[in-house]
Design a protein around this motif. Sequence first.
Motif, PDB file in Angstrom:
ATOM      1  N   ALA A  61      71.150  68.270  23.016  1.00 43.14           N
ATOM      2  CA  ALA A  61      70.514  68.250  21.692  1.00 43.14           C
ATOM      3  C   ALA A  61      69.828  69.578  21.395  1.00 43.14           C
ATOM      4  CB  ALA A  61      69.516  67.101  21.610  1.00 43.14           C
ATOM      5  N   TRP A  62      69.163  70.139  22.392  1.00 44.91           N
ATOM      6  CA  TRP A  62      68.460  71.404  22.174  1.00 44.91           C
ATOM      7  C   TRP A  62      69.439  72.547  21.918  1.00 44.91           C
ATOM      8  CZ3 TRP A  62      64.012  73.046  20.651  1.00 44.91           C
ATOM      9  CH2 TRP A  62      63.682  74.398  20.802  1.00 44.91           C
ATOM     10  N   LEU A  63      70.542  72.593  22.664  1.00 45.81           N
ATOM     11  CA  LEU A  63      71.529  73.652  22.456  1.00 45.81           C
ATOM     12  C   LEU A  63      72.134  73.567  21.055  1.00 45.81           C
ATOM     13  CD1 LEU A  63      73.367  73.717  25.918  1.00 45.81           C
ATOM     14  CD2 LEU A  63      71.756  75.396  25.015  1.00 45.81           C
ATOM     15  N   VAL A  64      72.335  72.345  20.570  1.00 45.47           N
ATOM     16  CA  VAL A  64      72.850  72.179  19.208  1.00 45.47           C
ATOM     17  C   VAL A  64      71.844  72.710  18.189  1.00 45.47           C
ATOM     18  CG1 VAL A  64      73.495  70.490  17.447  1.00 45.47           C
ATOM     19  CG2 VAL A  64      74.347  70.240  19.785  1.00 45.47           C
ATOM     20  N   MET A  65      70.581  72.352  18.341  1.00 45.58           N
ATOM     21  CA  MET A  65      69.563  72.822  17.403  1.00 45.58           C
ATOM     22  C   MET A  65      69.347  74.328  17.523  1.00 45.58           C
ATOM     23  SD  MET A  65      69.006  70.094  15.836  1.00 45.58           S
ATOM     24  CE  MET A  65      67.706  70.663  14.737  1.00 45.58           C
ATOM     25  N   MET A  66      69.554  74.843  18.727  1.00 47.98           N
ATOM     26  CA  MET A  66      69.366  76.276  18.953  1.00 47.98           C
ATOM     27  C   MET A  66      70.389  77.100  18.174  1.00 47.98           C
ATOM     28  SD  MET A  66      68.823  77.989  22.697  1.00 47.98           S
ATOM     29  CE  MET A  66      70.553  78.071  23.127  1.00 47.98           C
ATOM     30  N   ALA A 125      62.191  77.475  26.904  1.00 52.65           N
ATOM     31  CA  ALA A 125      61.441  77.177  28.126  1.00 52.65           C
ATOM     32  C   ALA A 125      60.544  75.959  27.939  1.00 52.65           C
ATOM     33  CB  ALA A 125      60.599  78.389  28.540  1.00 52.65           C
ATOM     34  N   PHE A 126      60.024  75.746  26.716  1.00 52.09           N
ATOM     35  CA  PHE A 126      59.156  74.605  26.460  1.00 52.09           C
ATOM     36  C   PHE A 126      59.929  73.288  26.536  1.00 52.09           C
ATOM     37  CE2 PHE A 126      57.105  78.106  24.098  1.00 52.09           C
ATOM     38  CZ  PHE A 126      55.880  78.105  24.726  1.00 52.09           C
ATOM     39  N   VAL A 127      61.228  73.325  26.258  1.00 54.99           N
ATOM     40  CA  VAL A 127      62.055  72.128  26.364  1.00 54.99           C
ATOM     41  C   VAL A 127      62.578  71.956  27.787  1.00 54.99           C
ATOM     42  CG1 VAL A 127      64.166  71.009  25.539  1.00 54.99           C
ATOM     43  CG2 VAL A 127      62.704  72.224  23.938  1.00 54.99           C
ATOM     44  N   LEU A 128      62.963  73.064  28.414  1.00 53.67           N
ATOM     45  CA  LEU A 128      63.489  72.975  29.776  1.00 53.67           C
ATOM     46  C   LEU A 128      62.412  72.583  30.787  1.00 53.67           C
ATOM     47  CD1 LEU A 128      65.959  76.002  30.028  1.00 53.67           C
ATOM     48  CD2 LEU A 128      66.482  73.572  29.796  1.00 53.67           C
ATOM     49  N   LEU A 129      61.143  72.873  30.467  1.00 59.23           N
ATOM     50  CA  LEU A 129      60.083  72.515  31.414  1.00 59.23           C
ATOM     51  C   LEU A 129      60.028  71.009  31.675  1.00 59.23           C
ATOM     52  CD1 LEU A 129      57.692  73.285  33.184  1.00 59.23           C
ATOM     53  CD2 LEU A 129      56.230  73.191  31.134  1.00 59.23           C
ATOM     54  N   PRO A 130      59.919  70.141  30.635  1.00 60.91           N
ATOM     55  CA  PRO A 130      59.938  68.701  30.931  1.00 60.91           C
ATOM     56  C   PRO A 130      61.264  68.247  31.521  1.00 60.91           C
ATOM     57  CG  PRO A 130      60.008  69.083  28.556  1.00 60.91           C
ATOM     58  CD  PRO A 130      59.690  70.394  29.195  1.00 60.91           C
ATOM     59  N   PHE A 139      64.852  62.160  21.728  1.00 64.05           N
ATOM     60  CA  PHE A 139      63.450  62.074  21.322  1.00 64.05           C
ATOM     61  C   PHE A 139      62.572  63.107  22.031  1.00 64.05           C
ATOM     62  CE2 PHE A 139      63.717  57.399  19.863  1.00 64.05           C
ATOM     63  CZ  PHE A 139      63.764  57.792  18.540  1.00 64.05           C
ATOM     64  N   LEU A 140      63.002  63.610  23.175  1.00 65.06           N
ATOM     65  CA  LEU A 140      62.207  64.627  23.865  1.00 65.06           C
ATOM     66  C   LEU A 140      62.151  65.926  23.055  1.00 65.06           C
ATOM     67  CD1 LEU A 140      63.279  64.214  27.612  1.00 65.06           C
ATOM     68  CD2 LEU A 140      61.224  63.346  26.486  1.00 65.06           C
ATOM     69  N   VAL A 141      63.227  66.218  22.317  1.00 67.87           N
ATOM     70  CA  VAL A 141      63.262  67.461  21.534  1.00 67.87           C
ATOM     71  C   VAL A 141      62.245  67.439  20.394  1.00 67.87           C
ATOM     72  CG1 VAL A 141      64.697  68.910  20.040  1.00 67.87           C
ATOM     73  CG2 VAL A 141      65.630  67.996  22.175  1.00 67.87           C
ATOM     74  N   PRO A 142      62.225  66.419  19.528  1.00 73.98           N
ATOM     75  CA  PRO A 142      61.200  66.412  18.470  1.00 73.98           C
ATOM     76  C   PRO A 142      59.789  66.294  19.019  1.00 73.98           C
ATOM     77  CG  PRO A 142      62.384  64.329  18.487  1.00 73.98           C
ATOM     78  CD  PRO A 142      63.143  65.276  19.379  1.00 73.98           C
ATOM     79  N   GLY A 143      59.641  65.689  20.201  1.00 73.19           N
ATOM     80  CA  GLY A 143      58.308  65.633  20.801  1.00 73.19           C
ATOM     81  C   GLY A 143      57.771  67.017  21.087  1.00 73.19           C
ATOM     82  N   VAL A 144      58.595  67.849  21.723  1.00 72.27           N
ATOM     83  CA  VAL A 144      58.184  69.222  22.017  1.00 72.27           C
ATOM     84  C   VAL A 144      58.009  70.013  20.723  1.00 72.27           C
ATOM     85  CG1 VAL A 144      58.903  71.386  23.114  1.00 72.27           C
ATOM     86  CG2 VAL A 144      59.255  69.216  24.302  1.00 72.27           C
ATOM     87  N   ALA A 145      58.940  69.849  19.783  1.00 71.39           N
ATOM     88  CA  ALA A 145      58.848  70.580  18.512  1.00 71.39           C
ATOM     89  C   ALA A 145      57.578  70.216  17.749  1.00 71.39           C
ATOM     90  CB  ALA A 145      60.087  70.292  17.662  1.00 71.39           C
ATOM     91  N   SER A 146      57.182  68.944  17.785  1.00 77.38           N
ATOM     92  CA  SER A 146      55.974  68.523  17.072  1.00 77.38           C
ATOM     93  C   SER A 146      54.714  69.076  17.726  1.00 77.38           C
ATOM     94  CB  SER A 146      55.907  66.996  17.005  1.00 77.38           C
ATOM     95  OG  SER A 146      56.927  66.489  16.175  1.00 77.38           O
ATOM     96  N   ILE A 147      54.711  69.138  19.046  1.00 77.41           N
ATOM     97  CA  ILE A 147      53.570  69.749  19.740  1.00 77.41           C
ATOM     98  C   ILE A 147      53.432  71.214  19.333  1.00 77.41           C
ATOM     99  CG2 ILE A 147      52.684  70.453  21.999  1.00 77.41           C
ATOM    100  CD1 ILE A 147      53.923  67.893  23.148  1.00 77.41           C
ATOM    101  N   LEU A 148      54.557  71.930  19.325  1.00 75.19           N
ATOM    102  CA  LEU A 148      54.521  73.335  18.920  1.00 75.19           C
ATOM    103  C   LEU A 148      54.153  73.471  17.443  1.00 75.19           C
ATOM    104  CD1 LEU A 148      57.691  74.648  20.793  1.00 75.19           C
ATOM    105  CD2 LEU A 148      55.289  74.852  21.482  1.00 75.19           C
ATOM    106  N   TYR A 149      54.573  72.509  16.630  1.00 78.53           N
ATOM    107  CA  TYR A 149      54.196  72.525  15.209  1.00 78.53           C
ATOM    108  C   TYR A 149      52.681  72.423  15.057  1.00 78.53           C
ATOM    109  CZ  TYR A 149      53.476  70.932  10.431  1.00 78.53           C
ATOM    110  OH  TYR A 149      53.009  70.797   9.143  1.00 78.53           O
ATOM    111  N   LEU A 150      52.056  71.536  15.813  1.00 75.06           N
ATOM    112  CA  LEU A 150      50.601  71.385  15.715  1.00 75.06           C
ATOM    113  C   LEU A 150      49.895  72.669  16.150  1.00 75.06           C
ATOM    114  CD1 LEU A 150      50.196  67.754  17.123  1.00 75.06           C
ATOM    115  CD2 LEU A 150      50.001  68.507  14.745  1.00 75.06           C
ATOM    116  N   PHE A 197      56.523  60.430  21.378  1.00 75.81           N
ATOM    117  CA  PHE A 197      56.969  61.133  22.579  1.00 75.81           C
ATOM    118  C   PHE A 197      56.236  60.619  23.817  1.00 75.81           C
ATOM    119  CE2 PHE A 197      56.156  64.925  25.344  1.00 75.81           C
ATOM    120  CZ  PHE A 197      57.430  65.054  25.862  1.00 75.81           C
ATOM    121  N   ALA A 198      54.914  60.438  23.688  1.00 76.27           N
ATOM    122  CA  ALA A 198      54.119  59.932  24.808  1.00 76.27           C
ATOM    123  C   ALA A 198      54.532  58.512  25.188  1.00 76.27           C
ATOM    124  CB  ALA A 198      52.631  59.980  24.458  1.00 76.27           C
TER     125      ALA A 198
END
Length: 330
Positions: free
Chosen positions: A133-138, A148-153, A195-206, A306-307
């Motif tokens: 999913a991340w590679l597609v959005m990338m 790196a923020f997505v690959l970490l989890p 769902f892990l992708v929007p979770g990370v994206a939302s954290i970075l958005y905040l 996400f949590a």
Amino acid sequence: MPVNETLSQYSDWSYTTAVAVYVLAMIFFLVEQSFGKRGLRAAERTRAGQLVGVGGSSAEVVTEPATGSGTAGTGRPPRTRTERIGRMGAALAILGLALHLAALVLRGLATSRFPLGNMYEYIAAITLVTVVAWLVMMRKYPIRHLSAFVLLPVVILMFIGGTLLYAVAAPVQPALQSYWLVIHVSAAAVGSGIFLVPGVASILYLIRSAYDRDPVKFGKLAPKLPAADVLDRVAYRTTVFAFPVFTFGILCGAVWAEAAWGRFWGWDPKETVAFVAWVVYAAYLHSRATAGWRGKRAATINVVGFAVTVFNLFFVNLVSTGLHSYAGVS
């Protein structure tokens, strides 16, 4: 049917190698994240100096196409060193994905079954979906340096799965010997992984939106993040795709429960937490579609989802006791 130990060993090696490659890709992405903009500014200053030195002006940097090495005739400026490092990180992520997929396929061939029979295999499937999913959005958005923020989890989950939750290749329990395993668990894994992708994206958005309101906050990290609206679109579009898949998985689970246990819904811990996650994501999509709840409020709801998803991934199988306790660990 006996387990093919050779294929099982190759699967384990592919899994371990995939984790190592993901870690190496993270390092490359972190270099791009840390020095990418600085390198770009340096390259622009260098090009400006060259143009001024031959009688041009700094304004020509924008209007005059670059003809540097490897980009002659393309109208694109030459790639900076950090950009090349980022592209190498993307190539490593794709290599890790291929090894990751091979680990699951080999596990399935070794056991002659669908490789989603325990927590080790389930986590491998979820993280595989996350990387895809991340590679597609990338490819759609300028967010490669955030990888790196997505690959970490992903790496953390795979490390836990490969150590604490590892299960030797073996046939599944009789309760899981059903075609619903392929349908229900696959849909749940795909939905949860995305769902892990929007979770990370939302954290970075905040983080980014907090910086936009007060530049003192997150002064070192936030300026290197994409614009808040880009992160918002990434979170929203991935959630829009994952939500119906996750919903389908819950519905298929209810049908399987009726066939196996004689009831569609019994408020088992796994069912309850999955329903809570579904409600949270439904609330996010509703809030995102409502003008008054866009932005920070919607992103906060997505982070809660996400949590809950991560909580659901571990709590039921490792802590609670219920009909869904098929972790495959002792």
